[in-house]
Structures are given as C-alpha cells and as structure tokens.
Design an enzyme around this catalytic site. Structure first.
Site, short mmCIF file in Angstrom:
data_model
loop_
_atom_site.label_atom_id
_atom_site.label_comp_id
_atom_site.label_asym_id
_atom_site.label_seq_id
_atom_site.Cartn_x
_atom_site.Cartn_y
_atom_site.Cartn_z
N ALA A 13 0.80 -1.23 0.00
CA ALA A 13 0.00 0.00 0.00
C ALA A 13 0.84 1.28 0.00
O ALA A 13 0.37 2.31 -0.48
CB ALA A 13 -0.93 -0.01 1.21
N MET A 129 -0.86 -3.29 -17.22
CA MET A 129 -2.33 -3.32 -17.08
C MET A 129 -3.00 -2.25 -17.93
O MET A 129 -4.22 -2.07 -17.84
CB MET A 129 -2.71 -3.06 -15.62
CG MET A 129 -2.19 -4.09 -14.65
SD MET A 129 -3.27 -5.52 -14.64
CE MET A 129 -2.30 -6.66 -13.65
N HIS A 160 12.78 3.32 -17.89
CA HIS A 160 12.03 3.51 -16.65
C HIS A 160 12.85 4.34 -15.66
O HIS A 160 14.06 4.48 -15.81
CB HIS A 160 11.70 2.16 -15.99
CG HIS A 160 10.53 1.47 -16.63
ND1 HIS A 160 10.67 0.68 -17.74
CD2 HIS A 160 9.21 1.46 -16.31
CE1 HIS A 160 9.47 0.20 -18.08
NE2 HIS A 160 8.57 0.66 -17.23
N LYS A 164 13.65 1.39 -10.49
CA LYS A 164 13.16 0.08 -10.97
C LYS A 164 14.25 -0.98 -10.78
O LYS A 164 15.40 -0.75 -11.10
CB LYS A 164 12.75 0.18 -12.44
CG LYS A 164 12.12 -1.12 -12.93
CD LYS A 164 11.32 -0.92 -14.20
CE LYS A 164 10.75 -2.23 -14.70
NZ LYS A 164 9.80 -2.84 -13.78
#
Ligand code: NAD
Length: 272
Positions: A13, A129, A160, A164
């Site tokens: 989260a 996604m 990126h 990463k």
C-alpha cells in the site's frame, strides 16, 4: 459507498503503485478499499491508507497481516515484489478470491506457483495493465507476422525511472512475447537481452532488448522493426501511473464472476 461495491485489498500500500491504487479505487464506482497491507516492519503499518495516499483519512489502517485482510475481501491488487506475490497467491487461493498481479520480475518457478494457486483463485496477471500497451502488443504481433525474419529485425527498447529493480521491464517482455507469437517462435530461444564487446553479427530471427534507466520516467516502450532502408516503430508512453491502477481495478471487477484460473489483461480487454 454501495453494498455491492467490490471489497479490494491493496498490498504494498505504501509503494508508488500502492498509493496510486488507493486513490484510483477511491475515485471509481463499484469498488472500495477494504484493507491495505504493507510488509512487517514498515513504518506505514498502523497509518491510515487514505492519508498515505494523500486523500485524507478513509478509516482503513494499514496492516501487516495479509490473511486476516483477505478472508472477508473479494479481491487483492498486488504490485509488490516476486517473493511477496507468490505468498499472496497462496493466501488468495486459500481465501478463494480474485488476485490481480502487476508485479514484474517473477521467475519461471514463481510463475509455476502462481499457476498452481490459480486452481483456486481467479488470477489476472500482466506485465502491463494499461489498455494502450495491451493494444500495442496486439499490433506488434501482427507487425511481426507480416514482416518476416529474413528481412526484418525486431528490437524492444524500454526506459524507466531510476528505482526500478528488474530488467528488461515486464512490459518489454510482454511485447517481446507478442512479437515472438507473431513469428511463431518461443521468445526464450530467440531473445538477446545483453550486448557487450565483440558480439558478432546479429543472429537472424532474434528479438533484442535494450534497457535504459533514469530519473522519474514512468514507462517508455518501443518495438522497432528494422528492414533494409526502412524501419517501423510502434511505441507507447506512460505519463501517469493511474493507467495501470485503472486497468487493475477493471481486471478485478471483470474477474469477480469468473471461474478460478489464470487470465491475462488481453482476456479482460477482449483483445484475445
Ligand atoms: P515500490 O517499491 O514503490 O512498491 C512496492 C511496495 O511493496 C513497497 O511499499 C514494499 O514495502 C511493498 N512490499 C514488498 N514486499 C511486501 C510484503 N511481503 N508485504 C506487503 N508489502 C510488501 O514499487 P512500484 O513502483 O510500486 O512497483 C511495484 C511492482 O509493480 C514492480 O514489480 C513493478 O515493475 C510493477 N509494475 C507493474 C505495472 C503493470 O502494469 N503490471 C505497472 C507499474 C509497476
């Protein structure tokens, strides 16, 4: 908040994607943040998930006990790390809920464990996604089929942000897999992931990868198909992480009434 809202758990989260997911779920109708999970020892455990994401309090304290969070939930949105994702896959299978996996860098062994968990859970896993990248995959497959290996060389380029940890990106691999499908070959047998020093000429039919890292870049990808005297470039730029979060919520809602199994974003978007 409606009774029928899908009860979603955000794991990881406090991460870049975790915070984006909390904000996105909060803004979307039909879903709500039911629980938020962080690793044990994280300074964010006990804090309100909404405050963490810059929304103000939403009455959901971050916990480090995933199973308790999963038991009465309907889905888990997971953009964490491979070891954590394998653990969550087992717990989601135990709770028989939806597990949307955005985590990249999973090994073949990790993927086997996730596949086993998908006998009981409804798993949607994708290296990207977003609608745009999944469409780019479909276009890359078609282009690779039309432009054959005798005359055309395929290279996948990605960039990126500096934090990463895996390379090439899950998206670059997704695009490489799509191109390999178009050519009717297995990516694992034809990919060239690193070049350094005297490499010799390019092996015909290989699919090359190049990785750039720096700054705060969210995700840049290009599939370059180079022939004699011409080049076709298919590319995608992500400028906001919410594209991944919206895709993940859409995947969870889509998977809600499906049978257990391992699905991809192509299934969710009807591009398969
Ligand atoms: P991040 O490092 O900002 O966040 C990861 C979070 O997961 C951290 O807060 C960490 O503490 C938490 N975490 C790790 N182990 C945990 C555990 N056992 N239990 C609970 N929480 C745990 O990383 P990020 O930029 O948000 O990316 C996360 C992953 O998502 C990466 O693998 C990245 O490549 C991937 N990603 C995928 C897509 C996609 O569309 N598929 C898009 C963006 C990022």
């Amino acid at each position: 908040m409606a009774e029928t809202d899908m009860k979603l758990v955000v794991v990881g989260a406090a991460g870049r994607m975790g915070q984006t997911l909390i904000r996105t779920i909060h803004a979307i109708e039909g879903a709500r943040v039911y629980a938020a999970v962080e690793r044990e020892g994280s300074p964010f455990v006990g804090k309100d998930a909404g405050e963490l994401a810059g929304l103000g309090p939403i009455g959901v304290p971050v916990t480090s006990a995933p199973l308790e969070a999963f038991v009465h939930a309907e889905g888990v949105l997971d953009f964490t790390a491979p070891a954590a994702t394998v653990e969550f896959a087992g717990l989601a299978a135990q709770a028989r809920i939806v597990h949307v996996i955005g985590t990249t860098g999973c090994s073949a062994e990790d993927d086997e464990k996730i596949k086993a968990a998908a006998r009981h859970a409804r798993v949607v896993k994708s290296g990207n996604m977003s609608l745009g990248v999944n469409l780019l995959g479909v276009l890359s497959e078609r282009a690779a089929r039309a432009l054959g290996p005798e005359d055309w060389d395929i290279e996948v380029l990605e960039m990126h942000h500096r934090h990463k940890v895996d390379a090439p990106s899950g998206t670059a691999l997704l695009l490489g897999e799509a191109a390999a499908r178009g050519r009717g070959i297995a990516l694992a047998d034809h990919s060239v992931r690193v070049r350094d020093g005297h490499t010799g000429a390019r092996p015909r039919g290989s699919i090359g990868f190049a990785t750039l890292r720096g700054g705060s870049v969210i995700g840049e990808h290009a599939v370059m198909i180079a022939g004699e005297g011409e080049m076709v470039t298919l590319s995608h730029s992500a400028t906001d992480r919410s594209i991944f979060a919206r895709g993940a919520v859409r995947a969870a809602l889509w998977a809600r009434d499906r049978k257990p199994g391992l699905y991809s974003m192509l299934d969710v978007l009807g591009l398969n």
